[in-house]
Design an enzyme around this catalytic site. Sequence first.
Site, PDB file in Angstrom:
ATOM      1  N   ARG A 228      61.462  73.101  41.967  1.00  0.00           N
ATOM      2  CA  ARG A 228      60.398  72.117  41.175  1.00  0.00           C
ATOM      3  C   ARG A 228      60.345  71.725  42.747  1.00  0.00           C
ATOM      4  O   ARG A 228      59.109  70.681  42.578  1.00  0.00           O
ATOM      5  CB  ARG A 228      62.299  70.893  40.748  1.00  0.00           C
ATOM      6  CG  ARG A 228      62.903  71.815  39.983  1.00  0.00           C
ATOM      7  CD  ARG A 228      64.261  71.329  39.391  1.00  0.00           C
ATOM      8  NE  ARG A 228      63.816  69.695  38.987  1.00  0.00           N
ATOM      9  CZ  ARG A 228      64.581  68.272  38.757  1.00  0.00           C
ATOM     10  NH1 ARG A 228      65.775  69.109  38.856  1.00  0.00           N
ATOM     11  NH2 ARG A 228      64.668  67.546  38.688  1.00  0.00           N
TER      12      ARG A 228
ATOM     13  N   LEU B 217      73.028  76.091  38.199  1.00  0.00           N
ATOM     14  CA  LEU B 217      71.609  75.973  37.890  1.00  0.00           C
ATOM     15  C   LEU B 217      71.920  74.576  37.653  1.00  0.00           C
ATOM     16  O   LEU B 217      72.960  73.321  37.118  1.00  0.00           O
ATOM     17  CB  LEU B 217      71.358  76.666  36.608  1.00  0.00           C
ATOM     18  CG  LEU B 217      71.688  78.233  36.387  1.00  0.00           C
ATOM     19  CD1 LEU B 217      71.341  78.625  34.940  1.00  0.00           C
ATOM     20  CD2 LEU B 217      70.058  78.795  37.065  1.00  0.00           C
ATOM     21  N   ASP B 218      70.844  73.989  37.615  1.00  0.00           N
ATOM     22  CA  ASP B 218      70.760  72.309  37.260  1.00  0.00           C
ATOM     23  C   ASP B 218      70.612  72.218  35.716  1.00  0.00           C
ATOM     24  O   ASP B 218      71.010  73.178  35.193  1.00  0.00           O
ATOM     25  CB  ASP B 218      68.949  71.909  37.587  1.00  0.00           C
ATOM     26  CG  ASP B 218      68.508  71.291  38.706  1.00  0.00           C
ATOM     27  OD1 ASP B 218      69.741  71.780  39.460  1.00  0.00           O
ATOM     28  OD2 ASP B 218      67.462  71.438  39.492  1.00  0.00           O
ATOM     29  N   ARG B 219      71.629  71.193  35.849  1.00  0.00           N
ATOM     30  CA  ARG B 219      72.208  70.649  34.447  1.00  0.00           C
ATOM     31  C   ARG B 219      71.406  70.851  32.994  1.00  0.00           C
ATOM     32  O   ARG B 219      71.063  71.566  32.203  1.00  0.00           O
ATOM     33  CB  ARG B 219      72.499  69.264  34.745  1.00  0.00           C
ATOM     34  CG  ARG B 219      73.164  68.780  32.884  1.00  0.00           C
ATOM     35  CD  ARG B 219      73.398  68.009  32.805  1.00  0.00           C
ATOM     36  NE  ARG B 219      74.187  66.963  31.348  1.00  0.00           N
ATOM     37  CZ  ARG B 219      74.053  66.027  31.312  1.00  0.00           C
ATOM     38  NH1 ARG B 219      74.528  65.100  32.084  1.00  0.00           N
ATOM     39  NH2 ARG B 219      75.363  66.215  30.045  1.00  0.00           N
TER      40      ARG B 219
ATOM     41  N   THR C   9      68.131  72.595  33.038  1.00  0.00           N
ATOM     42  CA  THR C   9      67.889  74.849  33.302  1.00  0.00           C
ATOM     43  C   THR C   9      68.757  74.810  32.541  1.00  0.00           C
ATOM     44  O   THR C   9      69.590  75.543  32.782  1.00  0.00           O
ATOM     45  CB  THR C   9      67.850  75.179  35.128  1.00  0.00           C
ATOM     46  OG1 THR C   9      66.721  74.187  35.800  1.00  0.00           O
ATOM     47  CG2 THR C   9      67.423  76.122  34.917  1.00  0.00           C
TER      48      THR C   9
END
Length: 342
Positions: free
Chosen positions: A265, A162-164, A166
Amino acid sequence: MSQNSSSKQPQNAGPKLEHQQPSQSRPVVEWVQVSADAAGQRIDNFLLARLKGVPRSRVYRLLRSGEVRVNKGRARPSQRLAAGDQVRLPPLRRPEQGETVSPSAQLRERLADALLYEDDRVLVINKPAGLAVHGGSGINLGVIETLRAMRPGAELELVHRLDRDTSGCLLISKRRSALRRLHALLRDGEVDKRYLALLCGRLTRAELEVTAALSTNRVRGGERVVRVDTAAGKPSRTWFRKQRNLGPFTLVEAKLDTGRTHQIRVHAAHLGAAVAGDPKYGDPADNERLKRVGLKRLFLHAATLSFRARDDGPQVQVTAPLPEALEVVLMRLEEDTWIEAQ
């Protein structure tokens, strides 16, 4: 993870220096034989697990430069290893025992409280926003390093990322066999991942499918930027389903059929309705407006995760509740307080 280091050099592998094992004083070339347990693993994941403490960005530079070799040939990050393969690691200084950064008691407690599900093969963490899933690129510790420190000797590996910024469901394997199975399920689209996102704009229909191909580029400083690229991009598919309208914003459920970097995104921005709070692909004016009603982060949350960890096991569905800070933003938008904040 079980991996066998071999002090024997493969036949015709190169100069005698490569018989040596790495030393603390002077790094040298190392040859590693892939074990049966590691067969089928991608070379990048193999290296990230073996070279603990080495920044992720450094590992990928080694692959791109050709310094890492598999059976004397250049290796792509996506290449999968077979049992018996010989992997050449270049001379590389690694952090010594005393240099290991230990997670704080607060971080350990935070992740212990974030456990959503666990069985003998996997666990699911409700990852907080702002915490990276792994260390590297200036980050000492992420989720996986902290969990390994909390459970010494366990074979913990990230199943996905996961993105930081998120939050939400993050799947971790506890066995090599579980990791291989779940990676196969991901490739076959049999892991159901659904996100909640607030979009800056209105959707034209109750449900939209976005299939714009995506490519990842690196700009100055090594930052990753993903763009729609119909000519050379990788196939990508996201489903957006409207949950409710909130003034000029829309709360949606996003379902991934592929797992590209920043996919939700970029696809949302491609629709003309970027994810709220997105500093990279969003509208600064919209983000500034939303700060006035309390949004201080990316409004993207991995809400549910559904998978079958073993062939004869039940379907597991895990839900991560929306963080309170995001619930407050929705409440304020529902009450039209965003208008008073203009």
